[in-house]
Design an enzyme around this catalytic site. Structure first.
Site, PDB file in Angstrom:
ATOM      1  N   ASN A 237     -32.960  96.749  85.653  1.00  0.00           N
ATOM      2  CA  ASN A 237     -32.463  96.415  84.313  1.00  0.00           C
ATOM      3  C   ASN A 237     -32.320  94.906  84.217  1.00  0.00           C
ATOM      4  OD1 ASN A 237     -32.128  99.120  83.746  1.00  0.00           O
ATOM      5  ND2 ASN A 237     -30.014  98.886  83.085  1.00  0.00           N
ATOM      6  N   ARG A 238     -32.285  94.408  83.010  1.00  0.00           N
ATOM      7  CA  ARG A 238     -31.950  93.002  82.796  1.00  0.00           C
ATOM      8  C   ARG A 238     -30.451  92.846  82.934  1.00  0.00           C
ATOM      9  NH1 ARG A 238     -36.182  90.251  80.776  1.00  0.00           N
ATOM     10  NH2 ARG A 238     -37.517  91.468  79.394  1.00  0.00           N
TER      11      ARG A 238
END
Ligand code: CTP
Ligand code: CA
Length: 228
Positions: free
Chosen positions: A34-35
């Site tokens: 994920n960011r």
């Protein structure tokens, strides 16, 4: 910038914080993630420690230094994050700020997946990851007395956050708007709405350090340590 002074507001309390992304391996050289910069979770761990709480930070890979005065456990996968959180219990307060990958690769390859000349592309089969916030909220006698999650939403912010709070069984949700026009990902500021079972409270646009400090003071008030 370390402008906030250490104090003993949360002395005697134990805190657990998750931060950063998780990395889910595809093969020995590739992963899905994920960011997440980890800035908000790390700032919260630092703030709780500065206020005197005995703080454990369980963090996925970030570019940030370990916060001072915090016991930091470095993990990569969601499964490792869950195990490290379980090992940190019992605690008084848990703040689950990590951007945990919702899925892992069902069967990661033991060797690097090679391109072949046929032009075929590999297909990834995914499997669900454990939900750490939900699991900690249902930890029975070992449940943190106060369980706090985050909700990043692009629409219907408060309603979705309230639904998340109910589904996961946590006590508070810090909801933040990540729709493209607000775009706080990786940045230094956050506009938070503190959503509880009973109501929701809009916070002003704050730096992530200020959010951490304000949350620390709210936690202290919850445990009867200060006047909010
Ligand atoms: N979370 C977690 N473990 C997961 C997924 C999420 O602990 N496997 C936590 C996050 O740290 C956050 C909260 O749950 O505190 C909400 O995460 P979010 O991704 O917004 O919610 P999800 O339930 O995963 O729903 P969706 O991504 O579909 O919106
Ligand atoms: Ca998710």
């Amino acid at each position: 910038i370390e402008t906030l002074l250490a104090d003993a507001t949360l002395k005697g309390l134990k805190a657990l914080v998750t931060s950063g992304p998780t990395f889910e391996p595809i093969d020995p050289v590739r992963y899905i993630a994920n960011r997440s910069s980890g800035k908000q979770g790390h700032a919260i761990a630092a703030a709780l420690a500065r206020m005197g709480a005995e703080t454990t930070l369980v963090s996925g890979p970030t570019r940030l230094p370990d916060p001072p005065g915090v016991t930091t456990r470095h993990i990569e996968t969601a499964a490792e994050m869950l195990a490290a959180c379980e090992a940190a219990l019992p605690v008084d307060v848990g703040v689950f700020a990590a951007a945990v990958a919702d899925w892992k690769v069902a069967r990661p390859a033991n060797q690097k997946i090679k391109k072949d000349d046929s032009g075929r592309t590999p297909a990834l089969e995914l499997a669900a990851n454990p939900d750490i916030l939900q699991s900690m909220s249902h930890a029975g006698a070992r449940r943190p007395k106060l369980v706090i999650g985050f909700a990043a939403e692009t629409e219907n912010l408060i309603a979705f956050a309230k639904a998340k709070l109910e589904k996961k069984g946590c006590d508070w949700i810090l909801a933040n708007d990540v729709s493209p026009d607000r775009g706080t990902f990786g940045g230094d500021r956050n506009t938070i709405h503190l959503v509880t079972q009973a109501n929701s409270e809009d916070w002003p646009d704050l730096s992530k350090l200020e959010v951490a400090d304000r949350l620390g003071r709210r936690i202290a008030a919850h445990f009867g340590r200060v006047h909010a």
